[in-house]
Design a protein around this motif. Structure first.
Motif, PDB file in Angstrom:
ATOM      1  N   ALA A 136       0.820  -1.217   0.000  1.00  0.00           N
ATOM      2  CA  ALA A 136       0.000   0.000   0.000  1.00  0.00           C
ATOM      3  C   ALA A 136       0.849   1.260   0.000  1.00  0.00           C
ATOM      4  CB  ALA A 136      -0.921   0.002   1.214  1.00  0.00           C
ATOM      5  N   THR A 137       2.134   1.134   0.355  1.00  0.00           N
ATOM      6  CA  THR A 137       2.995   2.314   0.465  1.00  0.00           C
ATOM      7  C   THR A 137       4.247   2.254  -0.396  1.00  0.00           C
ATOM      8  OG1 THR A 137       4.132   1.344   2.369  1.00  0.00           O
ATOM      9  CG2 THR A 137       2.243   2.775   2.828  1.00  0.00           C
ATOM     10  N   HIS A 138       4.475   1.144  -1.106  1.00  0.00           N
ATOM     11  CA  HIS A 138       5.724   1.003  -1.855  1.00  0.00           C
ATOM     12  C   HIS A 138       5.451   0.533  -3.285  1.00  0.00           C
ATOM     13  CE1 HIS A 138       9.923   0.300  -2.680  1.00  0.00           C
ATOM     14  NE2 HIS A 138       9.697  -0.979  -2.935  1.00  0.00           N
ATOM     15  N   LEU A 147       0.976   0.860 -18.968  1.00  0.00           N
ATOM     16  CA  LEU A 147       0.032  -0.118 -18.447  1.00  0.00           C
ATOM     17  C   LEU A 147      -0.264   0.157 -16.979  1.00  0.00           C
ATOM     18  CD1 LEU A 147       1.655  -3.313 -20.020  1.00  0.00           C
ATOM     19  CD2 LEU A 147      -0.154  -1.869 -20.981  1.00  0.00           C
ATOM     20  N   LEU A 148      -1.537   0.213 -16.640  1.00  0.00           N
ATOM     21  CA  LEU A 148      -1.968   0.402 -15.254  1.00  0.00           C
ATOM     22  C   LEU A 148      -2.887  -0.752 -14.842  1.00  0.00           C
ATOM     23  CD1 LEU A 148      -2.853   4.216 -15.132  1.00  0.00           C
ATOM     24  CD2 LEU A 148      -0.929   3.079 -13.995  1.00  0.00           C
ATOM     25  N   PRO A 149      -2.775  -1.198 -13.584  1.00  0.00           N
ATOM     26  CA  PRO A 149      -3.634  -2.287 -13.110  1.00  0.00           C
ATOM     27  C   PRO A 149      -4.997  -1.774 -12.653  1.00  0.00           C
ATOM     28  CG  PRO A 149      -2.089  -1.685 -11.390  1.00  0.00           C
ATOM     29  CD  PRO A 149      -1.775  -0.817 -12.585  1.00  0.00           C
ATOM     30  N   GLY A 150      -6.042  -2.171 -13.331  1.00  0.00           N
ATOM     31  CA  GLY A 150      -7.377  -1.714 -12.999  1.00  0.00           C
ATOM     32  C   GLY A 150      -7.977  -2.360 -11.769  1.00  0.00           C
ATOM     33  N   ASN A 151      -7.413  -3.475 -11.304  1.00  0.00           N
ATOM     34  CA  ASN A 151      -7.983  -4.199 -10.163  1.00  0.00           C
ATOM     35  C   ASN A 151      -7.110  -4.134  -8.914  1.00  0.00           C
ATOM     36  OD1 ASN A 151     -10.004  -4.932 -11.924  1.00  0.00           O
ATOM     37  ND2 ASN A 151      -9.233  -6.986 -12.257  1.00  0.00           N
ATOM     38  N   SER A 152      -6.164  -3.230  -8.874  1.00  0.00           N
ATOM     39  CA  SER A 152      -5.278  -3.136  -7.714  1.00  0.00           C
ATOM     40  C   SER A 152      -6.031  -2.613  -6.496  1.00  0.00           C
ATOM     41  CB  SER A 152      -4.105  -2.196  -8.016  1.00  0.00           C
ATOM     42  OG  SER A 152      -3.351  -1.969  -6.843  1.00  0.00           O
ATOM     43  N   ARG A 153      -5.782  -3.210  -5.350  1.00  0.00           N
ATOM     44  CA  ARG A 153      -6.408  -2.709  -4.116  1.00  0.00           C
ATOM     45  C   ARG A 153      -5.663  -1.506  -3.568  1.00  0.00           C
ATOM     46  NH1 ARG A 153      -3.923  -6.853   0.059  1.00  0.00           N
ATOM     47  NH2 ARG A 153      -2.400  -7.640  -1.411  1.00  0.00           N
ATOM     48  N   HIS A 154      -4.474  -1.205  -4.135  1.00  0.00           N
ATOM     49  CA  HIS A 154      -3.654  -0.095  -3.649  1.00  0.00           C
ATOM     50  C   HIS A 154      -3.647   1.109  -4.590  1.00  0.00           C
ATOM     51  CE1 HIS A 154      -2.294  -2.806  -0.606  1.00  0.00           C
ATOM     52  NE2 HIS A 154      -1.685  -3.578  -1.470  1.00  0.00           N
ATOM     53  N   LEU A 155      -4.208   0.965  -5.773  1.00  0.00           N
ATOM     54  CA  LEU A 155      -4.189   2.038  -6.772  1.00  0.00           C
ATOM     55  C   LEU A 155      -5.632   2.357  -7.161  1.00  0.00           C
ATOM     56  CD1 LEU A 155      -2.147   3.644  -8.670  1.00  0.00           C
ATOM     57  CD2 LEU A 155      -2.764   1.945 -10.394  1.00  0.00           C
ATOM     58  N   ARG A 156      -5.988   3.623  -7.111  1.00  0.00           N
ATOM     59  CA  ARG A 156      -7.328   4.047  -7.531  1.00  0.00           C
ATOM     60  C   ARG A 156      -7.180   4.822  -8.836  1.00  0.00           C
ATOM     61  NH1 ARG A 156     -10.147   8.680  -6.617  1.00  0.00           N
ATOM     62  NH2 ARG A 156      -8.678   9.344  -4.997  1.00  0.00           N
ATOM     63  N   ILE A 157      -7.949   4.420  -9.829  1.00  0.00           N
ATOM     64  CA  ILE A 157      -7.875   5.049 -11.147  1.00  0.00           C
ATOM     65  C   ILE A 157      -9.193   5.771 -11.423  1.00  0.00           C
ATOM     66  CG2 ILE A 157      -7.673   4.629 -13.627  1.00  0.00           C
ATOM     67  CD1 ILE A 157      -5.968   2.165 -12.908  1.00  0.00           C
ATOM     68  N   GLU A 158      -9.077   7.004 -11.907  1.00  0.00           N
ATOM     69  CA  GLU A 158     -10.254   7.756 -12.317  1.00  0.00           C
ATOM     70  C   GLU A 158      -9.914   8.542 -13.572  1.00  0.00           C
ATOM     71  OE1 GLU A 158     -11.452  10.505  -9.268  1.00  0.00           O
ATOM     72  OE2 GLU A 158      -9.473  11.374  -9.088  1.00  0.00           O
ATOM     73  N   ALA A 189      -4.161   8.409 -11.607  1.00  0.00           N
ATOM     74  CA  ALA A 189      -3.888   7.219 -10.804  1.00  0.00           C
ATOM     75  C   ALA A 189      -3.452   7.685  -9.416  1.00  0.00           C
ATOM     76  CB  ALA A 189      -2.808   6.377 -11.464  1.00  0.00           C
ATOM     77  N   HIS A 190      -4.161   7.237  -8.392  1.00  0.00           N
ATOM     78  CA  HIS A 190      -3.885   7.651  -7.015  1.00  0.00           C
ATOM     79  C   HIS A 190      -3.233   6.494  -6.266  1.00  0.00           C
ATOM     80  CE1 HIS A 190      -6.427  11.222  -7.512  1.00  0.00           C
ATOM     81  NE2 HIS A 190      -7.206  10.416  -8.238  1.00  0.00           N
ATOM     82  N   PHE A 191      -2.046   6.769  -5.707  1.00  0.00           N
ATOM     83  CA  PHE A 191      -1.326   5.754  -4.941  1.00  0.00           C
ATOM     84  C   PHE A 191      -0.655   6.409  -3.737  1.00  0.00           C
ATOM     85  CE2 PHE A 191       2.570   3.546  -3.781  1.00  0.00           C
ATOM     86  CZ  PHE A 191       2.093   2.279  -3.557  1.00  0.00           C
ATOM     87  N   ASN A 192      -0.999   5.985  -2.538  1.00  0.00           N
ATOM     88  CA  ASN A 192      -0.332   6.413  -1.308  1.00  0.00           C
ATOM     89  C   ASN A 192      -0.140   7.930  -1.231  1.00  0.00           C
ATOM     90  OD1 ASN A 192       0.985   6.003   1.191  1.00  0.00           O
ATOM     91  ND2 ASN A 192       2.983   5.951   0.199  1.00  0.00           N
ATOM     92  N   GLY A 193      -1.198   8.667  -1.544  1.00  0.00           N
ATOM     93  CA  GLY A 193      -1.133  10.120  -1.471  1.00  0.00           C
ATOM     94  C   GLY A 193      -0.553  10.799  -2.694  1.00  0.00           C
ATOM     95  N   GLU A 194      -0.098  10.032  -3.657  1.00  0.00           N
ATOM     96  CA  GLU A 194       0.438  10.590  -4.915  1.00  0.00           C
ATOM     97  C   GLU A 194      -0.656  10.572  -5.978  1.00  0.00           C
ATOM     98  OE1 GLU A 194       4.978   8.824  -4.737  1.00  0.00           O
ATOM     99  OE2 GLU A 194       3.430   7.651  -5.735  1.00  0.00           O
ATOM    100  N   GLU A 195      -0.579  11.533  -6.889  1.00  0.00           N
ATOM    101  CA  GLU A 195      -1.478  11.557  -8.036  1.00  0.00           C
ATOM    102  C   GLU A 195      -0.625  11.555  -9.291  1.00  0.00           C
ATOM    103  OE1 GLU A 195      -5.355  13.909  -8.488  1.00  0.00           O
ATOM    104  OE2 GLU A 195      -3.872  15.073  -9.639  1.00  0.00           O
ATOM    105  N   LEU A 196      -0.765  10.514 -10.075  1.00  0.00           N
ATOM    106  CA  LEU A 196      -0.036  10.407 -11.333  1.00  0.00           C
ATOM    107  C   LEU A 196      -1.020  10.702 -12.452  1.00  0.00           C
ATOM    108  CD1 LEU A 196       0.899   7.840  -9.311  1.00  0.00           C
ATOM    109  CD2 LEU A 196       2.639   7.751 -11.069  1.00  0.00           C
TER     110      LEU A 196
END
Length: 165
Positions: free
Chosen positions: A26-28, A75-86, A95-102
């Motif tokens: 979730a953080t790395h 390539l981004l994982p659409g089913n990751s429990r740690h990455l939110r895509i909108e 792509a949102h990961f651990n407080g980062e927005e890509l």
């Protein structure tokens, strides 16, 4: 007496260049980077009376088409429990990961229905795409299929399917 054979496909067109990052927790995660991926497929089945396994051109075409679709994308994982895509109002990908927005342009991203962008998941996606419900494999007399995906020399992942005859 039945005779089986294995046809191995590793054509020049069975490759793609794509960016990704692997998520470890979730953080790395890895930094953004890319690979020149290659795909290998082995088809095993009974040799028919005319001395061939089957007309496997549809499978070869499907592999090459998927390689072309994924080529030069991120390539981004659409089913990751740690990455939110909108998507934003313009359709671009956030792509949102651990407080980062890509941020990515929509045209540059392929979101795959996987947990992570790894060789394990990519080889499975190729394999499941080829096998489907198994009816094409039966039609083509294929009893076993192996898909390997590599991110470079010396690093492969394999996915296997078999049909009981």
């Amino acid at each position: 007496m039945a005779r089986t054979t294995t046809i191995e496909l590793h054509k020049e067109e069975m490759k793609f260049s794509a960016g990704h990052f692997t998520i470890f927790s979730a953080t790395h995660r890895e930094n953004l980077h890319g690979h020149n991926f290659t795909v290998y497929v082995a088809l095993t089945g009974e040799v028919l009376e005319d001395g061939i396994l089957s007309d496997y051109r549809p499978l070869k075409t499907a592999i090459i088409d998927r390689c072309r679709a994924w080529n030069e994308t991120f390539l981004l994982p659409g089913n990751s429990r740690h990455l939110r895509i909108e998507r934003d109002a313009r359709g671009n990908v956030l792509a949102h990961f651990n407080g980062e927005e890509l941020r990515f342009l929509a045209r540059d991203v392929t979101v795959l229905p996987v947990e992570n962008i790894t060789l394990e998941e990519l080889s499975r996606m190729f394999g499941e795409g080829l096998v489907g419900d198994g009816s094409l494999m039966a039609q083509l007399h294929i009893q076993r299929l192996v898909v390997k995906c590599a991110s470079g020399p010396g690093q492969w992942s394999s996915w296997e399917w078999g049909r009981h005859v």
